[in-house]
Design a protein around this motif. Structure first.
Motif, PDB file in Angstrom:
ATOM      1  N   ARG A  98      67.965  11.026  13.928  1.00  9.84           N
ATOM      2  CA  ARG A  98      66.674  10.500  13.605  1.00  9.84           C
ATOM      3  C   ARG A  98      66.603   8.943  14.288  1.00  9.84           C
ATOM      4  O   ARG A  98      65.717   8.061  15.177  1.00  9.84           O
ATOM      5  N   ASP A  99      67.747   8.189  14.031  1.00  9.15           N
ATOM      6  CA  ASP A  99      68.233   6.589  14.914  1.00  9.15           C
ATOM      7  C   ASP A  99      68.959   6.356  15.193  1.00  9.15           C
ATOM      8  O   ASP A  99      69.078   4.940  15.856  1.00  9.15           O
ATOM      9  N   ALA A 100      69.049   7.222  15.973  1.00 10.06           N
ATOM     10  CA  ALA A 100      69.950   7.464  17.266  1.00 10.06           C
ATOM     11  C   ALA A 100      69.566   6.542  18.713  1.00 10.06           C
ATOM     12  O   ALA A 100      70.020   5.914  19.543  1.00 10.06           O
ATOM     13  N   PHE A 101      68.294   7.058  18.170  1.00 14.10           N
ATOM     14  CA  PHE A 101      67.399   5.969  19.620  1.00 14.10           C
ATOM     15  C   PHE A 101      66.330   5.406  18.825  1.00 14.10           C
ATOM     16  O   PHE A 101      65.236   6.195  19.022  1.00 14.10           O
ATOM     17  N   PRO A 102      66.380   3.981  18.374  1.00 14.04           N
ATOM     18  CA  PRO A 102      65.497   3.479  17.598  1.00 14.04           C
ATOM     19  C   PRO A 102      64.426   3.457  18.712  1.00 14.04           C
ATOM     20  O   PRO A 102      64.548   3.181  19.640  1.00 14.04           O
ATOM     21  N   ALA A 103      62.717   3.018  18.995  1.00  8.86           N
ATOM     22  CA  ALA A 103      62.116   2.730  19.478  1.00  8.86           C
ATOM     23  C   ALA A 103      61.974   1.258  19.804  1.00  8.86           C
ATOM     24  O   ALA A 103      63.014   0.667  18.942  1.00  8.86           O
ATOM     25  N   PRO A 104      61.920   0.779  21.193  1.00  6.68           N
ATOM     26  CA  PRO A 104      62.273  -0.792  21.102  1.00  6.68           C
ATOM     27  C   PRO A 104      61.645  -1.594  20.814  1.00  6.68           C
ATOM     28  O   PRO A 104      59.881  -1.198  20.486  1.00  6.68           O
ATOM     29  N   ALA A 105      61.191  -2.536  20.220  1.00  8.69           N
ATOM     30  CA  ALA A 105      60.869  -3.447  19.205  1.00  8.69           C
ATOM     31  C   ALA A 105      59.413  -4.143  20.524  1.00  8.69           C
ATOM     32  O   ALA A 105      59.924  -4.154  21.482  1.00  8.69           O
ATOM     33  N   PRO A 106      58.739  -3.769  20.298  1.00  9.19           N
ATOM     34  CA  PRO A 106      57.619  -4.543  21.222  1.00  9.19           C
ATOM     35  C   PRO A 106      57.748  -6.288  21.550  1.00  9.19           C
ATOM     36  O   PRO A 106      57.687  -7.161  20.897  1.00  9.19           O
ATOM     37  N   SER A 107      57.537  -6.266  22.994  1.00  5.45           N
ATOM     38  CA  SER A 107      57.883  -8.281  23.239  1.00  5.45           C
ATOM     39  C   SER A 107      56.171  -9.092  22.667  1.00  5.45           C
ATOM     40  O   SER A 107      57.210 -10.029  22.531  1.00  5.45           O
ATOM     41  N   ARG A 108      55.274  -8.134  23.194  1.00  7.02           N
ATOM     42  CA  ARG A 108      54.584  -9.338  23.113  1.00  7.02           C
ATOM     43  C   ARG A 108      52.692  -7.817  21.952  1.00  7.02           C
ATOM     44  O   ARG A 108      53.552  -7.102  21.086  1.00  7.02           O
ATOM     45  N   ALA A 109      52.330  -8.089  21.445  1.00  5.21           N
ATOM     46  CA  ALA A 109      51.575  -7.520  20.821  1.00  5.21           C
ATOM     47  C   ALA A 109      50.792  -6.375  21.937  1.00  5.21           C
ATOM     48  O   ALA A 109      50.450  -6.602  22.783  1.00  5.21           O
ATOM     49  N   PRO A 110      50.374  -5.368  21.265  1.00  2.82           N
ATOM     50  CA  PRO A 110      50.444  -3.853  21.890  1.00  2.82           C
ATOM     51  C   PRO A 110      48.751  -4.509  22.517  1.00  2.82           C
ATOM     52  O   PRO A 110      48.880  -3.882  23.557  1.00  2.82           O
ATOM     53  N   HIS A 111      47.708  -5.222  22.276  1.00  2.00           N
ATOM     54  CA  HIS A 111      46.719  -5.380  23.049  1.00  2.00           C
ATOM     55  C   HIS A 111      46.395  -6.724  23.177  1.00  2.00           C
ATOM     56  O   HIS A 111      46.805  -7.560  21.840  1.00  2.00           O
TER      57      HIS A 111
END
Length: 167
Positions: free
Chosen positions: A33-46
């Motif tokens: 499950r943690d082999a492909f971690p989600a990328p950390a957002p560099s800014r707020a989503p909105h």
């Protein structure tokens, strides 16, 4: 009649990737499950979301534990409560006794103690010394129980403040 496509079964945003599907289920195991971690957002989503708060600075552990304990404050509150109850019940108890005797025992209150002095008048005049006794009890319990505890807590708080200022 308009045709609207159905939404995908997952959120297509880059922060919530679709679930992993193994194209060859019999030949290989799915990745962890943690082999492909989600990328950390560099800014707020909105744009209307506030920016993420900065991480708090790490604090050092205190060298000495604080001296003031909850037990000290509990004992101080208990001593002060005892002080109030003693003084209040002394003054109000005598006054209520005087009122009850006046209402329910008029023959006793009109009786004489000595030459022409009725019992009611004598009990009414004793109200002043009983009030002084209540004040004396209040001061005595303050000196004996409340003031030493308050002074101890005050000294501990000053020592804690000096320790905190020395950091």
């Amino acid at each position: 009649m308009s045709y609207e496509p159905s939404p995908p079964p997952w959120n297509p945003s880059p922060w919530n990737p679709p679930p992993h599907r193994n194209p060859h289920p019999r030949t290989s195991a799915p990745p962890a499950r943690d082999a492909f971690p989600a990328p950390a957002p560099s800014r707020a989503p909105h744009p209307w979301h506030p920016p993420a708060p900065p991480a708090p600075a790490p604090r050092r552990a205190p060298l000495h534990p604080p001296l003031g304990h909850h037990g000290d404050l509990r004992r101080l509150r208990s001593a002060y409560r005892w002080q109030r109850r003693t003084a209040t019940l002394t003054a109000l108890g005598y006054f209520v006794l005087f009122l009850v005797l006046s209402a329910f025992a008029p023959s006793f209150m009109t009786g004489t103690v000595t030459d022409g002095v009725p019992t009611g008048l004598l009990l009414a005049l004793l109200q002043v010394p009983v009030t002084w006794l209540a004040v004396a009890l209040y001061e005595g319990t303050a000196r004996r129980r409340v003031d030493p505890l308050a002074a101890l807590i005050r000294r501990q708080a000053a020592l804690d403040a000096r320790r905190e200022a020395a950091r």
